[in-house]
Design a protein around this motif. Sequence first.
Motif, PDB file in Angstrom:
ATOM      1  N   ASP A 203       0.873  -1.178  -0.103  1.00  0.00           N
ATOM      2  CA  ASP A 203      -0.097  -0.016   0.016  1.00  0.00           C
ATOM      3  C   ASP A 203       0.909   1.169  -0.150  1.00  0.00           C
ATOM      4  OD1 ASP A 203      -1.529   2.062   0.882  1.00  0.00           O
ATOM      5  OD2 ASP A 203      -2.798   1.103   2.027  1.00  0.00           O
ATOM      6  N   THR A 204       0.961   2.152  -0.868  1.00  0.00           N
ATOM      7  CA  THR A 204       1.868   3.214  -1.376  1.00  0.00           C
ATOM      8  C   THR A 204       1.191   4.337  -0.613  1.00  0.00           C
ATOM      9  OG1 THR A 204       1.181   3.794  -3.278  1.00  0.00           O
ATOM     10  CG2 THR A 204       2.860   2.230  -3.303  1.00  0.00           C
ATOM     11  N   SER A 205       0.169   4.581  -0.236  1.00  0.00           N
ATOM     12  CA  SER A 205      -0.596   5.676   0.457  1.00  0.00           C
ATOM     13  C   SER A 205       0.172   6.453   1.111  1.00  0.00           C
ATOM     14  CB  SER A 205      -1.861   5.373   1.113  1.00  0.00           C
ATOM     15  OG  SER A 205      -2.738   4.588   0.719  1.00  0.00           O
ATOM     16  N   ASN A 206       0.912   5.849   2.266  1.00  0.00           N
ATOM     17  CA  ASN A 206       1.935   6.612   3.137  1.00  0.00           C
ATOM     18  C   ASN A 206       3.706   6.339   2.804  1.00  0.00           C
ATOM     19  OD1 ASN A 206      -0.411   7.832   4.624  1.00  0.00           O
ATOM     20  ND2 ASN A 206      -0.631   5.565   5.430  1.00  0.00           N
ATOM     21  N   LEU A 207       3.654   5.818   1.465  1.00  0.00           N
ATOM     22  CA  LEU A 207       5.023   5.681   1.256  1.00  0.00           C
ATOM     23  C   LEU A 207       5.541   6.797   0.167  1.00  0.00           C
ATOM     24  CD1 LEU A 207       5.443   1.698   0.657  1.00  0.00           C
ATOM     25  CD2 LEU A 207       5.910   3.115   2.877  1.00  0.00           C
ATOM     26  N   ASN A 208       6.796   7.344   0.202  1.00  0.00           N
ATOM     27  CA  ASN A 208       7.253   8.037  -0.896  1.00  0.00           C
ATOM     28  C   ASN A 208       7.830   7.458  -1.893  1.00  0.00           C
ATOM     29  OD1 ASN A 208       9.935   7.629  -0.382  1.00  0.00           O
ATOM     30  ND2 ASN A 208       9.882   9.407   1.248  1.00  0.00           N
ATOM     31  N   PHE A 209       8.110   7.750  -2.910  1.00  0.00           N
ATOM     32  CA  PHE A 209       8.517   7.160  -4.281  1.00  0.00           C
ATOM     33  C   PHE A 209       9.665   6.086  -3.896  1.00  0.00           C
ATOM     34  CE2 PHE A 209      10.828   6.815  -8.096  1.00  0.00           C
ATOM     35  CZ  PHE A 209       9.876   6.236  -8.759  1.00  0.00           C
ATOM     36  N   ASP A 210      10.839   6.994  -3.136  1.00  0.00           N
ATOM     37  CA  ASP A 210      11.983   6.268  -2.840  1.00  0.00           C
ATOM     38  C   ASP A 210      11.803   5.055  -2.177  1.00  0.00           C
ATOM     39  OD1 ASP A 210      13.481   7.837  -4.487  1.00  0.00           O
ATOM     40  OD2 ASP A 210      14.342   8.934  -2.729  1.00  0.00           O
ATOM     41  N   GLU A 211      10.810   5.046  -1.121  1.00  0.00           N
ATOM     42  CA  GLU A 211      10.278   4.030  -0.086  1.00  0.00           C
ATOM     43  C   GLU A 211       9.894   2.906  -0.897  1.00  0.00           C
ATOM     44  OE1 GLU A 211       9.786   6.442   4.259  1.00  0.00           O
ATOM     45  OE2 GLU A 211       8.228   6.273   2.596  1.00  0.00           O
ATOM     46  N   GLN A 212       8.986   3.047  -1.761  1.00  0.00           N
ATOM     47  CA  GLN A 212       8.096   2.145  -2.545  1.00  0.00           C
ATOM     48  C   GLN A 212       9.206   1.428  -3.666  1.00  0.00           C
ATOM     49  OE1 GLN A 212       5.039   4.487  -3.464  1.00  0.00           O
ATOM     50  NE2 GLN A 212       5.353   4.575  -5.682  1.00  0.00           N
ATOM     51  N   VAL A 213      10.349   2.116  -4.033  1.00  0.00           N
ATOM     52  CA  VAL A 213      11.108   1.461  -4.958  1.00  0.00           C
ATOM     53  C   VAL A 213      12.137   0.612  -4.081  1.00  0.00           C
ATOM     54  CG1 VAL A 213      13.102   1.776  -6.308  1.00  0.00           C
ATOM     55  CG2 VAL A 213      11.004   3.407  -6.713  1.00  0.00           C
ATOM     56  N   ALA A 214      12.489   1.078  -2.973  1.00  0.00           N
ATOM     57  CA  ALA A 214      13.505   0.372  -2.092  1.00  0.00           C
ATOM     58  C   ALA A 214      12.702  -1.085  -1.725  1.00  0.00           C
ATOM     59  CB  ALA A 214      13.759   1.217  -1.235  1.00  0.00           C
ATOM     60  N   GLU A 215      11.455  -0.922  -1.313  1.00  0.00           N
ATOM     61  CA  GLU A 215      10.628  -2.123  -0.884  1.00  0.00           C
ATOM     62  C   GLU A 215      10.675  -3.272  -1.834  1.00  0.00           C
ATOM     63  OE1 GLU A 215       9.587  -2.810   2.155  1.00  0.00           O
ATOM     64  OE2 GLU A 215       8.575  -4.482   1.526  1.00  0.00           O
ATOM     65  N   VAL A 216      10.449  -2.888  -3.059  1.00  0.00           N
ATOM     66  CA  VAL A 216      10.262  -4.025  -4.338  1.00  0.00           C
ATOM     67  C   VAL A 216      11.918  -4.445  -4.497  1.00  0.00           C
ATOM     68  CG1 VAL A 216       9.576  -4.444  -6.480  1.00  0.00           C
ATOM     69  CG2 VAL A 216       8.245  -2.573  -5.204  1.00  0.00           C
ATOM     70  N   VAL A 217      12.809  -3.562  -4.544  1.00  0.00           N
ATOM     71  CA  VAL A 217      14.119  -4.016  -4.700  1.00  0.00           C
ATOM     72  C   VAL A 217      14.686  -4.984  -3.875  1.00  0.00           C
ATOM     73  CG1 VAL A 217      16.671  -3.041  -4.687  1.00  0.00           C
ATOM     74  CG2 VAL A 217      14.758  -1.737  -5.991  1.00  0.00           C
ATOM     75  N   LYS A 218      14.423  -4.739  -2.618  1.00  0.00           N
ATOM     76  CA  LYS A 218      14.583  -5.555  -1.727  1.00  0.00           C
ATOM     77  C   LYS A 218      14.177  -7.050  -1.732  1.00  0.00           C
ATOM     78  CE  LYS A 218      12.579  -6.114   2.445  1.00  0.00           C
ATOM     79  NZ  LYS A 218      11.820  -5.743   3.462  1.00  0.00           N
ATOM     80  N   LEU A 219      12.773  -7.042  -1.898  1.00  0.00           N
ATOM     81  CA  LEU A 219      11.968  -8.271  -2.156  1.00  0.00           C
ATOM     82  C   LEU A 219      12.472  -8.826  -3.504  1.00  0.00           C
ATOM     83  CD1 LEU A 219       8.137  -6.817  -1.629  1.00  0.00           C
ATOM     84  CD2 LEU A 219       9.507  -8.715  -0.187  1.00  0.00           C
ATOM     85  N   ALA A 220      12.902  -8.180  -4.646  1.00  0.00           N
ATOM     86  CA  ALA A 220      13.725  -8.803  -5.651  1.00  0.00           C
ATOM     87  C   ALA A 220      14.991  -9.355  -5.533  1.00  0.00           C
ATOM     88  CB  ALA A 220      13.671  -7.714  -6.877  1.00  0.00           C
ATOM     89  N   LYS A 221      15.527  -8.806  -4.712  1.00  0.00           N
ATOM     90  CA  LYS A 221      16.775  -9.111  -4.437  1.00  0.00           C
ATOM     91  C   LYS A 221      16.917 -10.324  -3.462  1.00  0.00           C
ATOM     92  CE  LYS A 221      19.977  -5.100  -5.083  1.00  0.00           C
ATOM     93  NZ  LYS A 221      20.593  -3.982  -4.412  1.00  0.00           N
ATOM     94  N   GLU A 222      15.961 -10.477  -2.626  1.00  0.00           N
ATOM     95  CA  GLU A 222      15.932 -11.916  -2.032  1.00  0.00           C
ATOM     96  C   GLU A 222      15.541 -13.005  -2.804  1.00  0.00           C
ATOM     97  OE1 GLU A 222      13.900  -9.524   1.973  1.00  0.00           O
ATOM     98  OE2 GLU A 222      12.693 -11.075   0.738  1.00  0.00           O
ATOM     99  N   LYS A 223      14.816 -12.752  -4.034  1.00  0.00           N
ATOM    100  CA  LYS A 223      14.188 -13.678  -4.992  1.00  0.00           C
ATOM    101  C   LYS A 223      15.658 -14.127  -5.824  1.00  0.00           C
ATOM    102  CE  LYS A 223      10.022 -14.430  -4.042  1.00  0.00           C
ATOM    103  NZ  LYS A 223       9.598 -15.599  -3.610  1.00  0.00           N
ATOM    104  N   ILE A 224      16.322 -13.142  -6.535  1.00  0.00           N
ATOM    105  CA  ILE A 224      17.278 -13.327  -7.216  1.00  0.00           C
ATOM    106  C   ILE A 224      18.535 -13.910  -6.549  1.00  0.00           C
ATOM    107  CG2 ILE A 224      19.316 -11.869  -8.462  1.00  0.00           C
ATOM    108  CD1 ILE A 224      17.191  -9.705  -8.784  1.00  0.00           C
ATOM    109  N   ASN A 225      18.709 -13.778  -5.130  1.00  0.00           N
ATOM    110  CA  ASN A 225      20.054 -14.511  -4.450  1.00  0.00           C
ATOM    111  C   ASN A 225      19.353 -15.649  -3.923  1.00  0.00           C
ATOM    112  OD1 ASN A 225      21.695 -12.250  -4.962  1.00  0.00           O
ATOM    113  ND2 ASN A 225      20.829 -10.885  -3.671  1.00  0.00           N
ATOM    114  N   ALA A 226      18.115 -15.985  -4.017  1.00  0.00           N
ATOM    115  CA  ALA A 226      17.611 -17.285  -3.134  1.00  0.00           C
ATOM    116  C   ALA A 226      18.507 -18.447  -3.727  1.00  0.00           C
ATOM    117  CB  ALA A 226      16.354 -17.286  -3.469  1.00  0.00           C
TER     118      ALA A 226
END
Length: 226
Positions: A203-226
Motif C-alpha cells: 500500500d503506497t498511500s503513506n510511502l514516498n517514491f524512494d521507499e516504494q522502490v526500495a521495498e520492491v528492490v529488497k523483495l527482488a534481491k531476496e528472490k534473485i539471491n535465493a
Amino acid sequence: MQDIIIALDGYSGCGKSSTAKAVAHTLQYTYLDSGAMYRAVTLYFLRKRVNIDSSVEVKKALQDIQIHFSRSQDKQKNETYLNGENVEEEIRKMEVSEHVSAISAIAEVRQQMVKQQRALGQDKRVVMDGRDIGSNVFPDAELKIFMTADIRVRAERRQKELADKGVKVEVEDIARNLQERDRIDSSRSQNPLVKTADAIEIDTSNLNFDEQVAEVVKLAKEKINA
Ligand code: DC
C-alpha cells in the motif's frame, strides 16, 4: 543468482509504472509497460473509429497494428511506437484514458497483447507492470507485487504528473476516471485485475517514491539471491 520476472499489478494510478521503471533501472532489468500496449491499441481504435461491437472490425484492426518500444534519444525512457509512430505522449491523454478499459476488455485485444507480452518476457530479467501480469501473463513469475493506494492520494499524484506536463485537470475528474477504470478492470470477464494468493501487497498511500522502490528492490534481491 537467478534471473527472474517481476510482475507488478494493481489499481490505476498507484505508481506502478514509475516504480517498475526505477526498479528495472536499479536491477539493470528491462521495464515493460503493458498498459502502454493497451493504450496504443485504444489510440488506433479511436483514430480509425473501429466499431468495438463488431468482432470482424476488431480483428481486422488488430492485424494492422504493430507496437514496439524504443529508447528515447536521451536514453532516459522507453517510448511506445504504434506502426512506427512515436505515440508516447498521445497515449497518456485523457481521451485515451477514458476508453482504454473498455477496449482492453475485448477478448481478441487481450489475446494478441498477452501473446506479445509473453514473447517480450521470455528471457526473464524483466519488470512488467499491468493488471493481469501475475495472474495471467506470467503466472510463474518469481516475484508478484500487488500495489494499492488510497483513491485521493492516487488522484492527487496523477494531477501533479499531468500538471508537470502542463495539463490542468480537476482532481475529482481524475478520481472518477481512476475509479471507473478500476471497476471495469476488476469486473471484466477476460483476465480481470485480481490479487493472486502468492502476490505481496504494497500500500503506497503513506510511502514516498524512494521507499516504494526500495521495498520492491529488497523483495527482488531476496528472490534473485535465493
Ligand atoms: O497501466 P495503465 O493505467 O497505463 O493501463 C491502462 C489500461 O490498460 C488499464 O486501465 C487497463 C488496461 N490494462 C489491462 O487491461 N491489462 C494490463 N496488463 C495492463 C493494462
